[in-house]
Design a protein around this motif. Structure first.
Motif, PDB file in Angstrom:
ATOM      1  N   LEU A 266       6.281   3.091 -14.155  1.00  0.00           N
ATOM      2  CA  LEU A 266       6.650   4.399 -13.634  1.00  0.00           C
ATOM      3  C   LEU A 266       5.382   5.082 -13.142  1.00  0.00           C
ATOM      4  O   LEU A 266       4.365   5.080 -13.845  1.00  0.00           O
ATOM      5  CB  LEU A 266       7.298   5.257 -14.730  1.00  0.00           C
ATOM      6  N   ALA A 267       5.422   5.660 -11.948  1.00  0.00           N
ATOM      7  CA  ALA A 267       4.301   6.428 -11.426  1.00  0.00           C
ATOM      8  C   ALA A 267       4.827   7.718 -10.813  1.00  0.00           C
ATOM      9  O   ALA A 267       5.889   7.727 -10.186  1.00  0.00           O
ATOM     10  CB  ALA A 267       3.521   5.626 -10.383  1.00  0.00           C
ATOM     11  N   ALA A 268       4.097   8.806 -11.006  1.00  0.00           N
ATOM     12  CA  ALA A 268       4.503  10.104 -10.475  1.00  0.00           C
ATOM     13  C   ALA A 268       3.279  10.817  -9.928  1.00  0.00           C
ATOM     14  O   ALA A 268       2.166  10.685 -10.456  1.00  0.00           O
ATOM     15  CB  ALA A 268       5.155  10.948 -11.567  1.00  0.00           C
ATOM     16  N   THR A 269       3.500  11.596  -8.875  1.00  0.00           N
ATOM     17  CA  THR A 269       2.386  12.293  -8.236  1.00  0.00           C
ATOM     18  C   THR A 269       2.902  13.507  -7.483  1.00  0.00           C
ATOM     19  O   THR A 269       4.101  13.612  -7.190  1.00  0.00           O
ATOM     20  CB  THR A 269       1.658  11.345  -7.251  1.00  0.00           C
ATOM     21  N   GLY A 270       1.986  14.426  -7.168  1.00  0.00           N
ATOM     22  CA  GLY A 270       2.275  15.479  -6.218  1.00  0.00           C
ATOM     23  C   GLY A 270       2.126  14.912  -4.815  1.00  0.00           C
ATOM     24  O   GLY A 270       2.434  13.743  -4.578  1.00  0.00           O
ATOM     25  N   PRO A 271       1.645  15.694  -3.848  1.00  0.00           N
ATOM     26  CA  PRO A 271       1.522  15.169  -2.483  1.00  0.00           C
ATOM     27  C   PRO A 271       0.464  14.082  -2.367  1.00  0.00           C
ATOM     28  O   PRO A 271      -0.518  14.064  -3.106  1.00  0.00           O
ATOM     29  CB  PRO A 271       1.139  16.407  -1.663  1.00  0.00           C
ATOM     30  N   ASN A 272       0.689  13.152  -1.445  1.00  0.00           N
ATOM     31  CA  ASN A 272      -0.280  12.111  -1.149  1.00  0.00           C
ATOM     32  C   ASN A 272      -0.350  11.914   0.361  1.00  0.00           C
ATOM     33  O   ASN A 272       0.429  12.498   1.121  1.00  0.00           O
ATOM     34  CB  ASN A 272       0.069  10.807  -1.874  1.00  0.00           C
ATOM     35  N   SER A 273      -1.282  11.112   0.794  1.00  0.00           N
ATOM     36  CA  SER A 273      -1.518  10.960   2.230  1.00  0.00           C
ATOM     37  C   SER A 273      -0.367  10.258   2.938  1.00  0.00           C
ATOM     38  O   SER A 273       0.086  10.689   3.998  1.00  0.00           O
ATOM     39  CB  SER A 273      -2.819  10.182   2.464  1.00  0.00           C
ATOM     40  N   ASN A 274       0.111   9.151   2.380  1.00  0.00           N
ATOM     41  CA  ASN A 274       1.148   8.360   3.047  1.00  0.00           C
ATOM     42  C   ASN A 274       2.423   9.151   3.295  1.00  0.00           C
ATOM     43  O   ASN A 274       3.047   9.041   4.350  1.00  0.00           O
ATOM     44  CB  ASN A 274       1.497   7.123   2.208  1.00  0.00           C
ATOM     45  N   ASP A 275       2.822   9.949   2.319  1.00  0.00           N
ATOM     46  CA  ASP A 275       4.132  10.596   2.383  1.00  0.00           C
ATOM     47  C   ASP A 275       4.087  12.061   2.793  1.00  0.00           C
ATOM     48  O   ASP A 275       5.087  12.596   3.269  1.00  0.00           O
ATOM     49  CB  ASP A 275       4.810  10.499   1.009  1.00  0.00           C
TER      50      ASP A 275
ATOM     51  N   SER B 163       0.817  -1.216   0.000  1.00  0.00           N
ATOM     52  CA  SER B 163       0.000   0.000   0.000  1.00  0.00           C
ATOM     53  C   SER B 163       0.845   1.256   0.000  1.00  0.00           C
ATOM     54  O   SER B 163       0.325   2.358  -0.146  1.00  0.00           O
ATOM     55  CB  SER B 163      -0.943   0.008   1.207  1.00  0.00           C
ATOM     56  N   LYS B 164       2.154   1.133   0.200  1.00  0.00           N
ATOM     57  CA  LYS B 164       3.044   2.282   0.077  1.00  0.00           C
ATOM     58  C   LYS B 164       3.284   2.654  -1.380  1.00  0.00           C
ATOM     59  O   LYS B 164       3.772   3.734  -1.669  1.00  0.00           O
ATOM     60  CB  LYS B 164       4.386   1.985   0.748  1.00  0.00           C
ATOM     61  N   ALA B 165       2.969   1.740  -2.293  1.00  0.00           N
ATOM     62  CA  ALA B 165       3.179   1.999  -3.715  1.00  0.00           C
ATOM     63  C   ALA B 165       2.097   2.925  -4.243  1.00  0.00           C
ATOM     64  O   ALA B 165       1.027   3.084  -3.649  1.00  0.00           O
ATOM     65  CB  ALA B 165       3.179   0.686  -4.497  1.00  0.00           C
TER      66      ALA B 165
ATOM     67  N   SER C 159       5.609  19.355  -2.324  1.00  0.00           N
ATOM     68  CA  SER C 159       5.806  17.913  -2.131  1.00  0.00           C
ATOM     69  C   SER C 159       5.513  17.137  -3.410  1.00  0.00           C
ATOM     70  O   SER C 159       4.636  17.504  -4.186  1.00  0.00           O
ATOM     71  CB  SER C 159       4.899  17.413  -1.006  1.00  0.00           C
ATOM     72  N   TRP C 160       6.243  16.041  -3.608  1.00  0.00           N
ATOM     73  CA  TRP C 160       6.081  15.231  -4.809  1.00  0.00           C
ATOM     74  C   TRP C 160       6.680  13.845  -4.554  1.00  0.00           C
ATOM     75  O   TRP C 160       7.390  13.623  -3.563  1.00  0.00           O
ATOM     76  CB  TRP C 160       6.780  15.868  -6.023  1.00  0.00           C
ATOM     77  N   LYS C 161       6.402  12.933  -5.495  1.00  0.00           N
ATOM     78  CA  LYS C 161       6.980  11.591  -5.421  1.00  0.00           C
ATOM     79  C   LYS C 161       6.957  10.943  -6.794  1.00  0.00           C
ATOM     80  O   LYS C 161       5.996  11.106  -7.541  1.00  0.00           O
ATOM     81  CB  LYS C 161       6.170  10.723  -4.441  1.00  0.00           C
ATOM     82  N   TRP C 162       8.034  10.250  -7.132  1.00  0.00           N
ATOM     83  CA  TRP C 162       7.995   9.360  -8.287  1.00  0.00           C
ATOM     84  C   TRP C 162       8.554   8.015  -7.861  1.00  0.00           C
ATOM     85  O   TRP C 162       9.357   7.942  -6.930  1.00  0.00           O
ATOM     86  CB  TRP C 162       8.718   9.923  -9.505  1.00  0.00           C
TER      87      TRP C 162
ATOM     88  N   SER D 113       8.617  -4.786  -3.370  1.00  0.00           N
ATOM     89  CA  SER D 113       9.663  -3.767  -3.437  1.00  0.00           C
ATOM     90  C   SER D 113       9.310  -2.669  -4.442  1.00  0.00           C
ATOM     91  O   SER D 113       8.702  -2.906  -5.485  1.00  0.00           O
ATOM     92  CB  SER D 113      10.997  -4.410  -3.823  1.00  0.00           C
ATOM     93  N   ILE D 114       9.691  -1.439  -4.083  1.00  0.00           N
ATOM     94  CA  ILE D 114       9.583  -0.294  -4.977  1.00  0.00           C
ATOM     95  C   ILE D 114      10.814   0.570  -4.756  1.00  0.00           C
ATOM     96  O   ILE D 114      11.481   0.483  -3.720  1.00  0.00           O
ATOM     97  CB  ILE D 114       8.315   0.558  -4.701  1.00  0.00           C
ATOM     98  N   PHE D 115      11.129   1.392  -5.738  1.00  0.00           N
ATOM     99  CA  PHE D 115      12.176   2.390  -5.572  1.00  0.00           C
ATOM    100  C   PHE D 115      11.548   3.747  -5.834  1.00  0.00           C
ATOM    101  O   PHE D 115      10.976   3.974  -6.900  1.00  0.00           O
ATOM    102  CB  PHE D 115      13.336   2.150  -6.546  1.00  0.00           C
ATOM    103  N   ASN D 116      11.629   4.616  -4.831  1.00  0.00           N
ATOM    104  CA  ASN D 116      11.003   5.920  -5.017  1.00  0.00           C
ATOM    105  C   ASN D 116      11.927   7.041  -4.557  1.00  0.00           C
ATOM    106  O   ASN D 116      12.807   6.843  -3.714  1.00  0.00           O
ATOM    107  CB  ASN D 116       9.664   5.991  -4.288  1.00  0.00           C
ATOM    108  N   VAL D 117      11.701   8.204  -5.114  1.00  0.00           N
ATOM    109  CA  VAL D 117      12.371   9.432  -4.710  1.00  0.00           C
ATOM    110  C   VAL D 117      11.267  10.443  -4.444  1.00  0.00           C
ATOM    111  O   VAL D 117      10.338  10.581  -5.248  1.00  0.00           O
ATOM    112  CB  VAL D 117      13.327   9.949  -5.799  1.00  0.00           C
ATOM    113  N   SER D 118      11.336  11.145  -3.309  1.00  0.00           N
ATOM    114  CA  SER D 118      10.255  12.052  -2.965  1.00  0.00           C
ATOM    115  C   SER D 118      10.776  13.229  -2.161  1.00  0.00           C
ATOM    116  O   SER D 118      11.921  13.254  -1.718  1.00  0.00           O
ATOM    117  CB  SER D 118       9.162  11.320  -2.163  1.00  0.00           C
ATOM    118  N   ASN D 119       9.910  14.201  -1.977  1.00  0.00           N
ATOM    119  CA  ASN D 119      10.217  15.360  -1.163  1.00  0.00           C
ATOM    120  C   ASN D 119       8.957  15.775  -0.421  1.00  0.00           C
ATOM    121  O   ASN D 119       7.847  15.663  -0.939  1.00  0.00           O
ATOM    122  CB  ASN D 119      10.692  16.525  -2.028  1.00  0.00           C
ATOM    123  N   ARG D 120       9.155  16.274   0.789  1.00  0.00           N
ATOM    124  CA  ARG D 120       8.041  16.800   1.575  1.00  0.00           C
ATOM    125  C   ARG D 120       8.411  18.185   2.089  1.00  0.00           C
ATOM    126  O   ARG D 120       9.477  18.372   2.678  1.00  0.00           O
ATOM    127  CB  ARG D 120       7.727  15.883   2.752  1.00  0.00           C
TER     128      ARG D 120
END
Length: 577
Positions: free
Chosen positions: A260-269, A72-74, A246-249, A207-214
């Protein structure tokens, strides 16, 4: 062209790229491919490629996690994503702007929400721009906890993608920006070999590999950009998230391939949730992606042209003047009449066209960090009169500029309590304090009125032609004032700030506004599409400033200054196209 009939395939293209989407028998829509216009359709590579496609939009609502075996972190595997069914699509061409758009509307019967994916292609560019709008067409409120900007499955069509492709990402710190790191997929935890040995019906490992910012530093730590390239450099995917917050890919494996998935802010992060009453809508952050059969340099060449296409037009982009800033290796936030007057003649002789007075011009001493906010020139520093000083800069053929931190007010500032409480970021009724400064909320009309007045006064009364808009605190808490969640309040502020900057440029079309944030801690393309130019670094050693190339990791030495070489006086910024 609009249609209410569900097509088996949607083709969206220009002269250099073709994008294909398809709908399965149940009405779910997927990306099939993004290819150069002259390329043949790629071989599926694996016997079950269609199963590795991902829904066009991934949406999560409050209370819902994942419907399938991914964690569910994906950003993929949502319940809503599989329920969204094709409703309609429309392609529009804007010849004046040199672009076309594809809108694909999807509907979830269970909740009544309608999700529309917006895709844009620009003439002559192999880059797809994407965002998503969700509208509540149901009868009761819904709370959105994630909405994707872009989701593409089946990236590689390789049976051994973990061996054939590498991923690259860019670290970004205060004194060392845009440093690219390249790694193998197994090194970041993406290795599907064991899954095939299990053969127990698993869709994918967790497993996932992500890069994000808050937070308000949109590029602190990492740039919102990534690369997936073939080991022989013959194929490259390049993408970015365009959000000034905030963002995440993420990359992950789904069934037989990578997504590949990309988003702005989300609840988990990012503590983001958006409540939508019936009839309300919300649009995601924007993302862009390029897929070419070529190397990283070719992909960045295409992205460079794309970035120039999306930025706000400004005469500065054509003339590219040289700018002198008095901060680094020079006055370091301690300007006075005497010091500025001594610099004017050599700066004019250097060929610069702008003379920017950096920090300190508003303070009587150097202890100004927590006293900013009034933005009135110091009479102690400039006894000859600040306007007279700027007049002398103009008389030398230079245009004067000033440093301003528009979004903060120091705790000791005379105007710290001049605005209503709702004009500041808050959590649980308490004004947020960060490094002895308060964060202004640009959603509030009192903030806009005040900062409009500050900028109008400096432009009309003092003749300021250039602003370096800096920002040196990082607020990760967001604000819960008049918002569904702290992350939603922060995102709304981010967007309001960009509207404010755009409004300044509408009123003063020749005004140059530089985007700065402790060097380049907000070096995202939402900011750079609006601002005139980007500040790159607070690194004072010229041998420490160049970014590394995406193909390799450059060694970082503490000192690379050559014997006998001295620092130049002042920060000279030479413009390049």
């Amino acid at each position: 062209m609009a249609t209410a009939e569900m097509p088996s395939e949607i083709l969206f293209d220009n002269e250099v790229v073709k994008v294909t989407l398809y709908a399965d028998e149940g009405g779910c829509v997927y990306f099939h491919d993004i290819l150069p216009a002259d390329a043949s359709p790629r071989a599926q590579g694996t016997p079950h490629f269609e199963s590795s496609a991902t829904p066009l939009s991934e949406v999560r609502l409050s209370g819902e996690g994942n419907s399938q075996s991914k964690t569910s972190k994906a950003l993929v595997g949502s319940y809503v994503g599989t329920r969204l069914k094709y409703r309609s699509h429309e392609i529009k061409t804007d010849e004046a702007q040199g672009r076309k758009t594809l809108d694909v509307a999807l509907h979830d019967e269970q909740t009544g929400i309608t999700v529309t994916s917006h895709m844009t292609l620009f003439d002559g560019l192999p880059v797809l721009r994407s965002s998503t709008t969700i509208r509540n067409d149901g009868t009761k409120d819904v709370v959105v906890t994630q909405i994707s900007s872009l989701v593409i499955g089946g990236l590689t069509r390789s049976k051994e993608w973990w061996a054939d492709f590498n991923v690259s990402y860019a670290t970004n710190t205060w004194f060392r920006e845009a440093q690219w790191r390249g790694m193998s997929l197994p090194d970041v935890g993406l290795d599907d070999f064991g899954l095939y040995q299990l053969d127990q019906g698993h869709l994918a490992p967790m497993s996932i590999f992500n890069v994000s910012n808050r937070g308000t530093f949109s590029t602190q730590g990492h740039l919102p950009i990534g690369i997936l390239k073939h080991r022989n450099n013959a194929e490259t995917w390049l993408w970015q998230v365009e959000n000034n917050g905030s963002w995440k890919w993420e990359l992950g494996d789904w069934k037989d391939d990578l997504y590949l998935a990309a988003t702005g802010p989300n609840s988990n992060d990012h503590d983001w949730r958006q409540r939508l009453a019936p009839g309300d809508s919300f649009t995601s952050a924007t993302a862009a992606v390029c897929h070419i059969f070529g190397d990283v340099d070719a992909a960045f060449g295409a992205f460079t042209q794309y970035r120039r296409r999306i930025r706000r037009d400004h005469p500065d982009h054509k003339h590219l003047p040289i700018i002198f800033n008095d901060y680094m290796n020079c006055l370091m936030g301690d300007p006075t009449d005497e010091k500025i007057l001594a610099l004017i003649e050599p700066v004019a002789k250097s060929g610069a066209e702008y003379f920017v007075i950096d920090a300190g011009w508003y303070a009587d001493d150097n202890d100004w960090w927590d006293d900013v906010g009034a933005w009135e020139p110091s009479k102690k520093r400039f006894p000859m009169g600040f306007k007279n000083l700027l007049d002398k800069i103009r008389a030398a053929g230079l245009k004067p500029g000033l440093w301003v931190e528009a979004e903060v007010i120091g705790v000791r500032s005379a105007v710290a309590d001049a605005l209503p409480p709702a004009a500041y970021f808050q959590r649980d009724g308490e004004r947020i304090l960060e490094k002895n400064r308060y964060q202004l909320d640009f959603r509030h009309p009192a903030v806009i009125e005040r900062m409009d007045g500050v900028i109008d006064r400096l432009v009309t009364s003092y003749g300021v032609a250039y602003f370096k808009f800096d920002y040196n605190i990082e607020v990760t808490q967001g604000t819960d004032v008049a918002s569904s969640s702290p992350g939603a309040g922060q995102l709304a502020h981010n967007r309001a700030y960009l509207r404010w900057v755009s409004g300044l440029l509408d009123r003063y079309p020749g005004l140059v506004i530089e985007n700065c944030s402790s060097g380049a801690q907000r070096m995202d393309d939402a900011m750079n599409a609006v601002h005139t130019l980007q500040s790159t670094s607070d690194q004072q050693d010229p041998y420490g400033t160049p970014p590394s190339r995406p193909r390799s990791i450059l060694p970082w030495c503490r000192s690379r200054r050559r014997p006998g070489r001295t620092r130049s006086p002042g920060g000279m910024m030479r413009r390049t196209r």
